[in-house]
Every structure is written in C-alpha cells, then in structure tokens.
Design an enzyme around this catalytic site. Structure first.
Site, PDB file in Angstrom:
ATOM      1  CG  ASP A  49     -11.717  17.650  -7.265  1.00  0.00           C
ATOM      2  OD1 ASP A  49     -12.555  18.221  -7.673  1.00  0.00           O
ATOM      3  OD2 ASP A  49     -10.505  17.939  -7.087  1.00  0.00           O
ATOM      4  NE  ARG A  84       0.510   2.342  13.365  1.00  0.00           N
ATOM      5  CZ  ARG A  84      -0.396   3.053  13.879  1.00  0.00           C
ATOM      6  NH1 ARG A  84      -0.032   3.972  14.755  1.00  0.00           N
ATOM      7  NH2 ARG A  84      -1.528   2.789  13.439  1.00  0.00           N
ATOM      8  CD  GLN A 141      -5.856   1.945  12.468  1.00  0.00           C
ATOM      9  OE1 GLN A 141      -6.928   2.446  12.799  1.00  0.00           O
ATOM     10  NE2 GLN A 141      -5.346   2.059  11.369  1.00  0.00           N
ATOM     11  CE  LYS A 155      -7.824   6.918   3.208  1.00  0.00           C
ATOM     12  NZ  LYS A 155      -6.305   6.731   3.317  1.00  0.00           N
ATOM     13  CE  LYS A 195      -2.240   1.736   3.670  1.00  0.00           C
ATOM     14  NZ  LYS A 195      -2.471   3.089   3.546  1.00  0.00           N
ATOM     15  CG  ASP A 234      -4.826   4.487   1.137  1.00  0.00           C
ATOM     16  OD1 ASP A 234      -6.006   4.902   0.675  1.00  0.00           O
ATOM     17  OD2 ASP A 234      -4.486   4.274   2.184  1.00  0.00           O
ATOM     18  CB  THR A 283     -10.512   3.702  10.936  1.00  0.00           C
ATOM     19  OG1 THR A 283      -9.197   3.921  10.425  1.00  0.00           O
ATOM     20  CG2 THR A 283     -11.036   2.400  10.189  1.00  0.00           C
TER      21      THR A 283
HETATM   22  O1  C5P Z   1       0.120   0.808  11.371  1.00  0.00           O
HETATM   23  P1  C5P Z   1      -1.196   0.289  10.821  1.00  0.00           P
HETATM   24  O2  C5P Z   1      -1.279  -1.171  10.589  1.00  0.00           O
HETATM   25  O3  C5P Z   1      -2.293   1.016  11.870  1.00  0.00           O
HETATM   26  O4  C5P Z   1      -1.539   1.012   9.459  1.00  0.00           O
HETATM   27  C1  C5P Z   1      -2.931   1.231   8.610  1.00  0.00           C
HETATM   28  C2  C5P Z   1      -2.771   1.821   7.334  1.00  0.00           C
HETATM   29  O5  C5P Z   1      -4.042   1.795   6.824  1.00  0.00           O
HETATM   30  C3  C5P Z   1      -2.010   3.160   7.354  1.00  0.00           C
HETATM   31  O6  C5P Z   1      -1.605   3.436   6.214  1.00  0.00           O
HETATM   32  C4  C5P Z   1      -3.391   4.008   7.537  1.00  0.00           C
HETATM   33  O7  C5P Z   1      -3.169   5.427   6.892  1.00  0.00           O
HETATM   34  C5  C5P Z   1      -4.268   3.205   6.597  1.00  0.00           C
HETATM   35  N1  C5P Z   1      -5.644   3.597   7.006  1.00  0.00           N
HETATM   36  C6  C5P Z   1      -6.286   3.252   7.963  1.00  0.00           C
HETATM   37  N2  C5P Z   1      -7.788   3.547   8.171  1.00  0.00           N
HETATM   38  C7  C5P Z   1      -8.501   3.940   7.095  1.00  0.00           C
HETATM   39  C8  C5P Z   1      -7.763   4.275   5.882  1.00  0.00           C
HETATM   40  C9  C5P Z   1      -6.641   3.836   5.741  1.00  0.00           C
HETATM   41  O8  C5P Z   1      -5.563   2.817   8.945  1.00  0.00           O
HETATM   42  N3  C5P Z   1      -9.682   4.055   6.955  1.00  0.00           N
END
Ligand code: C5P
Length: 230
Positions: free
Chosen positions: A64, A208, A187, A61, A30, A59, A118
């Site tokens: 527009d 992460r 998260q 998003k 991603k 990604d 999220t």
């Molecule tokens: O580090 P982690 O596993 O939390 O990363 C989740 C990835 O998904 C990050 O790149 C974050 O920006 C992305 N993301 C998210 N929630 C969303 C859309 C994308 O956490 N709704």
C-alpha cells in the site's frame, strides 16, 4: 534451518488441531490471508495458548502507500507475531517508513520482503517487472537489505545468489519445499530439504506435504530429524 509449517487447512478447528498435534516441536507456523481474514487475532492467541513458544509468521504480504503500510506494520507488531512480510515492489520509501516506525518497538517482529511470487512464470513476471525473476529477486533483496529488512521470501533457487549479494545473515524464507520429493501440486519450482540446505535457505515452508500426510506429526518428526543431520 528452521521449519515453517503452513496452516492452510480450511477451518480454524482443523488448523488448531494440526497445531495441537505439533505442540511438542520447535517450529514456526505460517498464518496466511484466508485464516487471518476469517479467524483474526483470536486465532493467533489460540496458537500461543497451545504452545507459547510457537513462532508465528503472519503472511499478509502488505502492499500500500508507505504510511498505510507502517500503520499496519505497527498493528501487526502488537499481535505478538514473530515475523511478517511486505511486498518488495511497494518500494524503498515503504520499506524505510515501515522499518522506521517499528524501530521504536523494543521487540519488533522480523520483517521480510516478497521478491517474486512463485505463481509467476517467466513471461508473466517480465510483463510486469521487465526483468527476469532471478535478476529482479536479487535486486529486490539488495534493496530490502539496504533499508534494514531482515530477509526475503524467494524460491530456493534464488537463495544462494541473494545471500552472496547481501550477506549470510540476511534471511531467506522459501515455499515450495517438498522435503522428501513429494508431489509438487501447483508449485513450479520445488526443492527437497537437502537442496534447500545446500542453497542456504533459513526457513523452508512446508504445507501440503505435512497436512495432507496421513500422519502429520510423524512427518514433522521425520523432517526435523533430517534437518538435524544436514
Ligand atoms: O502446500 P505448500 O507446501 O505448497 O504450501 C506453500 C505455502 O507457501 C502456501 O501457504 C503458499 O500460499 C505459500 N507461498 C507460496 N509461494 C509464495 C509465497 C507463499 O507458495 N511465493
């Protein structure tokens, strides 16, 4: 399920080193705002040079007016990426315009719609969308399905209801995965691989827990081994 690894490290060198260490695996990568704005198209080329079979999810998003989104979608489809996303709240006309424009491309990327970010809590979400996250995510998914998109970005906890409302083949890509119950970080609603599988998630996104691990390659191997048993 297909594992999607978030390349969220602070420099191109670090992201490419991570990709290099993962070149033996059948995974998605991603590429988000930060990386794409800084490193651009040449970063995509560099990933493909490491392993032409890497699948790339851009990604960005998009949100527009419909014609501008379709122009951007067309440019994205020329980059050789395999999947990208738009915001569902850009609306039905935007969805239709994007999909119509891409329909002339023989190998168009998969197109997903973001339902609810999220980062929203229930109150912040309702202040804008005037519905609960669950309700609105399902409504956005049904709309995305109707206009020919391939799936949605949602949380694991909405995946099952979305599949029931749209169809098993309608894809769900879910961030916030903590494969073996690792630290949630910022998260709010995290899920293990087991839970993601039970909810029908197609693409668990993991950042992460992989790149902050002392041995990211071993971590990916463990994730793929677990996924193979589910
Ligand atoms: O580090 P982690 O596993 O939390 O990363 C989740 C990835 O998904 C990050 O790149 C974050 O920006 C992305 N993301 C998210 N929630 C969303 C859309 C994308 O956490 N709704």
């Amino acid at each position: 399920m297909e594992l999607c690894v978030a390349l969220d490290l602070p420099s191109a060198e670090e992201n490419l080193a991570l990709a290099e260490s993962l070149k033996g695996y059948d995974i998605w990568l991603k590429v988000g705002f930060r990386t794409y704005i800084r490193d651009g198209k040449s970063f995509i080329t560099a990933l493909k040079a490491i392993n032409p079979d890497f699948k790339i999810f851009l990604d960005l998003k998009l949100y527009d007016i419909p014609n501008t989104m379709a122009d951007a979608a067309e440019e994205i489809s020329k980059l050789g990426v395999d999947m990208f996303n738009i915001h569902a709240s850009a609306g039905a006309v935007a969805m239709r315009t994007v999909m119509e424009r891409l329909s002339t491309h023989p190998t168009r990327p998969l197109v997903l719609a973001v339902t609810a970010l999220t980062s929203f809590d229930a109150e912040g979400f309702e202040a804008i969308y005037e519905k609960s996250i669950d309700e609105k995510a399902e409504q956005f998914a049904v709309m995305s399905h109707r206009y020919g998109l391939d799936g949605v970005v949602c949380s694991t906890f909405e995946s099952r209801a979305i599949k029931e409302a749209t169809g098993e083949g309608f894809l769900t890509l879910c961030p916030g995965i903590r494969p073996f119950g690792e630290d949630a970080g910022d998260q709010q609603r995290v899920a293990t691989l087991q839970r993601a599988n039970a909810e029908g998630v197609d693409f668990p996104v993991v950042g992460r827990p992989i790149y902050r691990d002392t041995e990211p390659q071993k971590k990916v191997e463990a994730i793929l081994a677990t996924m193979a048993t589910l």
